[in-house]
Design an enzyme around this catalytic site. Structure first.
Site, short mmCIF file in Angstrom:
data_model
loop_
_atom_site.label_atom_id
_atom_site.label_comp_id
_atom_site.label_asym_id
_atom_site.label_seq_id
_atom_site.Cartn_x
_atom_site.Cartn_y
_atom_site.Cartn_z
N GLY A 53 26.94 40.10 39.34
CA GLY A 53 28.10 39.57 40.03
C GLY A 53 28.98 40.70 40.52
O GLY A 53 28.93 41.82 40.00
N GLN A 58 36.53 44.62 43.58
CA GLN A 58 35.69 45.73 43.11
C GLN A 58 35.20 46.61 44.24
O GLN A 58 34.70 47.71 43.99
CB GLN A 58 34.49 45.20 42.32
CG GLN A 58 34.87 44.58 40.98
CD GLN A 58 33.63 44.15 40.23
OE1 GLN A 58 33.10 43.07 40.45
NE2 GLN A 58 33.14 45.02 39.35
N CYS A 95 30.48 45.41 33.01
CA CYS A 95 31.06 45.28 34.35
C CYS A 95 30.73 46.53 35.16
O CYS A 95 30.81 47.64 34.63
CB CYS A 95 32.58 45.14 34.22
SG CYS A 95 33.43 45.01 35.80
N LEU A 96 30.40 46.34 36.42
CA LEU A 96 30.06 47.49 37.28
C LEU A 96 31.26 48.43 37.46
O LEU A 96 31.09 49.61 37.76
CB LEU A 96 29.57 47.01 38.65
CG LEU A 96 28.25 46.23 38.64
CD1 LEU A 96 27.94 45.68 40.02
CD2 LEU A 96 27.10 47.09 38.13
N HIS A 137 33.76 35.78 34.42
CA HIS A 137 34.01 37.22 34.56
C HIS A 137 34.43 37.56 35.99
O HIS A 137 35.42 38.28 36.20
CB HIS A 137 32.73 37.97 34.17
CG HIS A 137 32.81 39.45 34.33
ND1 HIS A 137 32.69 40.33 33.28
CD2 HIS A 137 32.97 40.24 35.44
CE1 HIS A 137 32.80 41.58 33.73
NE2 HIS A 137 32.97 41.55 35.04
N GLU A 138 33.70 37.02 36.96
CA GLU A 138 34.00 37.36 38.37
C GLU A 138 35.33 36.76 38.80
O GLU A 138 36.11 37.40 39.50
CB GLU A 138 32.87 36.91 39.29
CG GLU A 138 31.53 37.60 39.05
CD GLU A 138 31.62 39.11 38.89
OE1 GLU A 138 32.46 39.75 39.53
OE2 GLU A 138 30.83 39.65 38.09
N HIS A 141 38.31 38.72 37.77
CA HIS A 141 38.61 39.89 38.60
C HIS A 141 39.66 39.55 39.67
O HIS A 141 40.42 40.42 40.09
CB HIS A 141 37.35 40.38 39.32
CG HIS A 141 36.53 41.35 38.52
ND1 HIS A 141 37.00 42.58 38.13
CD2 HIS A 141 35.25 41.28 38.07
CE1 HIS A 141 36.03 43.22 37.46
NE2 HIS A 141 34.97 42.45 37.41
#
Ligand code: NI
Length: 167
Positions: A53, A58, A95-96, A137-138, A141
């Site tokens: 995701g 991000q 997380c990226l 999670h997304e 953000h």
């Protein structure tokens, strides 16, 4: 989502510590060519980074838009909202934007999200387990939340090695 074309570009993933990740994103009011381009770029960026995701902030864009994989299908969700949630799960999350960090979080076991797709059509997506975790999670953000805020435990380097094995 539509497939790759030659105009796609990999964007830089913003890392923890950058204030952009802490801002509240604004809704997408119109699905312009620019928004479609953003979706394509995010798709390429996500695949390149091997993630499940990616949220617009991000890649430095403060708009309510995420890409998320649920049951092997990649969705682009515009202005997503959780409309139903049930149960609870506890599992590992990463997380990226927070590379090499893993934490245990509590998330709903199952969530249903309502959003617009890239055609401006309303869609609902239901995710369970990993899918529910990824959706939460997304969407987090978009309100400036990182999983590390919610983690009940951040894995130590020893625990990471134990869990993922040596490289
Ligand atoms: Ni993330």
């Amino acid at each position: 989502m539509s497939g790759a074309d030659n105009d796609m570009a990999i964007r830089n993933i913003v890392k923890e510590g950058d204030p952009i990740l802490r801002k509240i994103c604004r809704p997408v009011t119109e699905i312009t060519p620019r928004i479609r381009q953003l979706a394509e770029d995010m798709e390429e960026t996500l695949y390149e980074a091997n993630g499940v995701g990616l949220a617009a902030p991000q890649v430095g864009i403060l708009r309510r838009m995420v890409l998320v994989e649920v049951d092997d299908v990649l969705y682009c969700l515009i202005n997503p909202e959780i409309i139903e949630s049930e149960g609870e799960q506890e599992d590992l999350e990463g997380c990226l934007s927070v590379p090499e960090v893993w934490g245990i979080t509590h998330r709903p076991k199952k969530v249903t999200v309502r959003a617009l797709d890239l055609n401006g059509e309303e869609i609902t997506v239901t995710g369970e387990d990993l899918g529910a975790r990824a959706l939460c999670h997304e969407i987090d953000h978009l309100d400036g939340h990182l999983f590390t805020d919610r983690a009940v435990h951040i894995l130590t380097p020893e625990e990471v090695e134990e869990h993922f094995g040596k490289n």
